[in-house]
Structures are given as C-alpha cells and as structure tokens.
Design a protein around this motif. Structure first.
Motif, PDB file in Angstrom:
ATOM      1  N   SER A 223       0.826  -1.204   0.000  1.00 27.87           N
ATOM      2  CA  SER A 223       0.000   0.000   0.000  1.00 27.87           C
ATOM      3  C   SER A 223       0.863   1.259   0.000  1.00 27.87           C
ATOM      4  O   SER A 223       1.672   1.438  -0.890  1.00 27.87           O
ATOM      5  CB  SER A 223      -0.976  -0.056   1.157  1.00 27.87           C
ATOM      6  OG  SER A 223      -2.085   0.744   0.853  1.00 27.87           O
ATOM      7  N   ARG A 224       0.793   2.089   1.047  1.00 28.99           N
ATOM      8  CA  ARG A 224       1.653   3.282   1.054  1.00 28.99           C
ATOM      9  C   ARG A 224       3.127   2.854   1.038  1.00 28.99           C
ATOM     10  O   ARG A 224       3.965   3.524   0.455  1.00 28.99           O
ATOM     11  CB  ARG A 224       1.331   4.197   2.241  1.00 28.99           C
ATOM     12  CG  ARG A 224       1.556   3.599   3.581  1.00 28.99           C
ATOM     13  CD  ARG A 224       0.832   4.390   4.671  1.00 28.99           C
ATOM     14  NE  ARG A 224      -0.607   4.171   4.605  1.00 28.99           N
ATOM     15  CZ  ARG A 224      -1.509   4.821   5.338  1.00 28.99           C
ATOM     16  NH1 ARG A 224      -1.122   5.738   6.202  1.00 28.99           N
ATOM     17  NH2 ARG A 224      -2.787   4.552   5.218  1.00 28.99           N
ATOM     18  N   LYS A 227       3.983   2.147  -2.524  1.00 22.98           N
ATOM     19  CA  LYS A 227       4.303   3.350  -3.299  1.00 22.98           C
ATOM     20  C   LYS A 227       5.789   3.634  -3.105  1.00 22.98           C
ATOM     21  O   LYS A 227       6.520   3.978  -4.038  1.00 22.98           O
ATOM     22  CB  LYS A 227       3.459   4.538  -2.836  1.00 22.98           C
ATOM     23  CG  LYS A 227       1.932   4.285  -2.844  1.00 22.98           C
ATOM     24  CD  LYS A 227       1.147   5.482  -2.314  1.00 22.98           C
ATOM     25  CE  LYS A 227      -0.198   5.168  -1.677  1.00 22.98           C
ATOM     26  NZ  LYS A 227      -1.266   4.652  -2.488  1.00 22.98           N
ATOM     27  N   GLU A 261      -9.336   5.501  -5.449  1.00 25.63           N
ATOM     28  CA  GLU A 261      -8.640   6.687  -4.930  1.00 25.63           C
ATOM     29  C   GLU A 261      -8.093   7.553  -6.076  1.00 25.63           C
ATOM     30  O   GLU A 261      -7.613   7.037  -7.084  1.00 25.63           O
ATOM     31  CB  GLU A 261      -7.486   6.243  -4.032  1.00 25.63           C
ATOM     32  CG  GLU A 261      -6.829   7.400  -3.301  1.00 25.63           C
ATOM     33  CD  GLU A 261      -5.862   6.919  -2.208  1.00 25.63           C
ATOM     34  OE1 GLU A 261      -5.285   5.835  -2.351  1.00 25.63           O
ATOM     35  OE2 GLU A 261      -5.713   7.661  -1.209  1.00 25.63           O
ATOM     36  N   HIS A 365      -7.776  -5.685   1.176  1.00 24.74           N
ATOM     37  CA  HIS A 365      -6.545  -4.893   1.127  1.00 24.74           C
ATOM     38  C   HIS A 365      -5.619  -5.310   2.270  1.00 24.74           C
ATOM     39  O   HIS A 365      -5.909  -5.049   3.430  1.00 24.74           O
ATOM     40  CB  HIS A 365      -6.940  -3.418   1.284  1.00 24.74           C
ATOM     41  CG  HIS A 365      -5.800  -2.458   1.271  1.00 24.74           C
ATOM     42  ND1 HIS A 365      -5.114  -2.168   0.123  1.00 24.74           N
ATOM     43  CD2 HIS A 365      -5.231  -1.726   2.251  1.00 24.74           C
ATOM     44  CE1 HIS A 365      -4.168  -1.274   0.402  1.00 24.74           C
ATOM     45  NE2 HIS A 365      -4.209  -0.993   1.691  1.00 24.74           N
TER      46      HIS A 365
HETATM   47  C1  GTR Z   1      -5.326   4.389   2.359  1.00 23.15           C
HETATM   48  C2  GTR Z   1      -4.790   5.230   1.251  1.00 23.15           C
HETATM   49  C3  GTR Z   1      -4.113   4.374   0.240  1.00 23.15           C
HETATM   50  C4  GTR Z   1      -3.190   3.366   0.880  1.00 23.15           C
HETATM   51  C5  GTR Z   1      -3.720   2.774   2.145  1.00 23.15           C
HETATM   52  C6  GTR Z   1      -2.730   1.968   2.985  1.00 23.15           C
HETATM   53  O1  GTR Z   1      -6.013   5.093   3.313  1.00 23.15           O
HETATM   54  O2  GTR Z   1      -5.862   5.923   0.678  1.00 23.15           O
HETATM   55  O3  GTR Z   1      -3.443   5.179  -0.704  1.00 23.15           O
HETATM   56  O4  GTR Z   1      -1.949   3.915   1.095  1.00 23.15           O
HETATM   57  O5  GTR Z   1      -4.256   3.728   2.967  1.00 23.15           O
HETATM   58  O6  GTR Z   1      -1.545   2.343   3.124  1.00 23.15           O
HETATM   59  O7  GTR Z   1      -3.138   0.939   3.509  1.00 23.15           O
END
Ligand code: GTR
Length: 385
Positions: A223-224, A227, A261, A365
């Motif tokens: 996720s983040r 990135k 998103e 997720h």
């Molecule tokens: C969410 C965000 C995503 C992703 C996620 C995470 O809130 O919108 O971009 O980074 O968190 O890190 O689980």
C-alpha cells in the motif's frame, strides 16, 4: 460502495468501469523533445533520466544525492534464532547530515543453512512494529519471516517512522531534519520519498554485510509502503527486484483512470506524502506529465511484481494491471518479454514467469502469506536463473 478500511471523508470514489473517463497516457517512449526512443541506449541516456526527473519534480520530490556519514552497529545478534534455523541481527543504521542523525532500526534474519552471501527481502513496514517482532513471540503474515527463511532467503524490515512518521504534522521529525532545504522547496521530498530514501540506506548497509548478496535485494512494500518500494526501485537501480503490493493511487495504478482513490483525494488526506507540486494535479490528472506506467518503466529491465486484492477496488486492480501492460514496451527494448495477457489474470492465478509479474488475490486490502509465497516464487524464477 464503501470499501472497508478506507475512510471516505465525503469523497465520492468511482467504482464503475463505464464511468472511467477517456484518457491518453503520455508516451513512455517519446522524449520531451519529441524524439521517439528506439534503443536501449537512448532509453538509458535520455528518456529514463527524464522520467525520473519528472517524478521528482511533480510527484515524490527530490532525492538527496549525498549524505555526510553512514555508520551501523549490531545491537543484538543471535545465531540460534527460529529454533536454530536463522541468525537474527538487530542493526542500528545511522546517517548524519547537517549535524543531525537519523536512526534506522533494521531487523534482519539470515538463514543458517544457506551458503553465504544470500539474497534478501526487505520490507518497508508501514504497519505496526509488532508485525516484525525480532523475538518471534508474535508472528504475522504481514512479514512471514519463517517462511522466507525456509525458502533460503534472508528477510529484513525497517519501520517508516524511523525515516518520517506517517503523520501530517510529525513527518518532518526524521530525514527531513537532515535536509532542511527539502522542506521549503516545492519539489522537496516528503514522507514517501523519505521512506524510499531509507530503503536505499538499508541497501548501503547490506553492501557491508558479508552474509547478504547486495546485488540480490528485493524491496517489498504494501500500500503506502508499496508506493515507496516503487519509488525506491526507480530511484536506486541497485535494487534487483521490486514488489509493490496493493499500492494503488500514486503507486502502481494509473492516475488518469480516476477509479477508486484519486490524486485529489490522496493529496487532501495525506498532504505529507508527496511533493508540494503534486497538489497542482488535484482533479487535473490529464495535465500530469507522467502516469504511473512510467514509474514501472523506470524500473526496467529489472523484474517487478505487482499485486491487488479482489475486494480492494480502492487500489484499482485493473489500473494497476494496465500500468504494467503499458510499461511492457520498455522491457521489450531490453529484449525482455512479459507474459501478461491483454486482460488481468483470474483471481489467485499468479503470473510468475514474466519480467512483469502480477496477481490478484481473493480478499481484502492486505499483505498476506499468499502474497509472500508468490514473491518467493517470483524471486526464485528471476534470481536463481
Ligand atoms: C489508504 C490510502 C491508500 C493506501 C492505504 C494503505 O487510506 O488511501 O493510498 O496507502 O491507505 O496504506 O493501507
């Protein structure tokens, strides 16, 4: 539809494929001077550096090129970890610049049976520190260290908060103290840039650890964190393989699709992640000089594995797959084939034997043992040949 786990803050996300607006991606194989890139040499000399610069300038911010000093110390070493299967090293990596230190706490397990040096997976941990418990009293599928050790790889992790706390106010309390000019610059790095920079400092350490094959480092993020793993691998060509798990917007997914998103939403809820200039593209994706397929392309020719989860539409699985597809032509310049079909594979049907690998997992997720088992297969396919 409300996707669980993600506060919407009144933001209306599109989850309807028929409402994805028409868009044109910037041509990854055409320079800003409008020259078609037809060779690997022009790609490497002109186009790739140009793309990195565009991402620095508009998305992730500048990456500091130098630092004063890097030192490390082994705080704890246990050759009998995991019932004798592994050696635990708790390493404190310290970087000093501008008379200020940043301290990265690395947890590292090295398999005892394997001939050294060994390849390593390093996780950019954006979740609780208990996920990477060095005592192994607590075990988590987010970082299934035993499974990775049993597969013959070392496994490491560091926590993002050591580099930049994931907080709109406190993110400055870390690497950014070492580079105050980054904070005032509109193209300065922010939290995600700091995490990626940290991954490179961990790689600096691996180069000094005789147990680790620093030419075989797999950078993993969820996720983040995913990135950041993409940005780390794009910026630092020493990373051998990039794994980006459910990274979504401003990760592996195409921004122009505006599915799940969006740039405007991510910049509003997480203003501390990306450079100041990125805010110009809120609700204005078509004017981005890049899209995320170009970040994948910047990692070529190195193998890259991306994932999604079936119930995580917020991260736009289709847009992620399309990013990979649109980066294929850059891999082709290197004579490397991707075995992705034109459509995403079925759920739980990983594509491993391909320079660009991908799976969509059943479920939410998250980063799971299923995901990791495929990262291992992917590394086996690419590092052992
Ligand atoms: C969410 C965000 C995503 C992703 C996620 C995470 O809130 O919108 O971009 O980074 O968190 O890190 O689980």
């Amino acid at each position: 539809i409300l996707i669980k786990g993600h506060a919407q803050n009144g933001f209306q996300a599109n989850y309807d494929e028929s409402k994805v607006p028409p868009y044109t991606l910037p041509d990854v194989l055409r320079t800003t001077g409008n020259v078609a890139v037809k060779s690997k040499a022009i790609w490497e000399k002109v186009r790739r550096p140009e793309i990195i610069k565009l991402f620095e300038e508009n998305v992730y911010g500048q990456m500091p090129r130098s630092y004063g000093q890097l030192t490390y110390s082994i705080k704890n070493e246990n050759a009998g970890a995991m019932g004798g299967k592994a050696t635990l090293k708790e390493v404190l990596i310290e970087v000093v610049n501008n008379n200020k230190p940043v301290k990265i706490n690395l947890v590292l397990f090295v398999p005892n049976k394997q001939k050294k040096p060994v390849p390593v997976f390093v996780l950019i941990n954006n979740r609780g520190k208990n996920n990477t418990d060095p005592t192994r009293a607590e075990k988590s599928d987010f970082w299934p260290a035993e499974m990775v050790i049993d597969s013959g790889y070392a496994i490491a992790a560091f926590h993002v908060s050591d580099l930049a706390p994931d907080d709109t106010a406190k993110y400055v309390d870390g690497v950014l103290q070492l580079y105050p000019e980054q904070l005032t610059a509109k193209n300065g790095m922010r939290a995600i840039g700091a995490w990626a920079w940290g991954a490179s400092r961990v790689l600096d350490y691996f180069e000094k650890d005789a147990d680790i094959d620093a030419k075989k480092v797999v950078v993993v993020g969820h996720s983040r964190g995913g990135k950041a793993s993409l940005w780390a691998a794009a910026e630092d060509q020493r990373f051998a393989i990039c794994v980006t798990n459910c990274s979504g917007n401003t990760g592996a997914a195409l921004s122009r699709r505006r599915f799940g998103e969006t740039v405007g939403r991510i910049n509003t809820v997480f203003p501390h992640w990306f450079t100041g200039h990125y805010k110009k593209f809120n609700n204005n994706e078509d004017s981005l000089p890049i899209d995320q397929h170009m970040l994948i392309a910047a990692i070529a020719p190195r193998p890259l594995y991306a994932t999604n989860a079936s119930k995580d539409l917020w991260a736009d699985p289709k847009g992620t797959f399309l990013s990979l597809k649109n980066a294929e032509k850059v891999y082709a310049l290197f004579g490397l084939k991707s075995n992705l079909n034109s459509d995403p594979p079925a759920i739980n049907q990983p594509i491993i034997n391909s320079q660009l690998g991908y799976h969509i997992r059943e479920g939410e997720h998250n980063l799971t043992a299923f995901d990791w088992s495929n990262f291992i297969k992917f590394a086996n396919a690419h590092l052992k040949k």
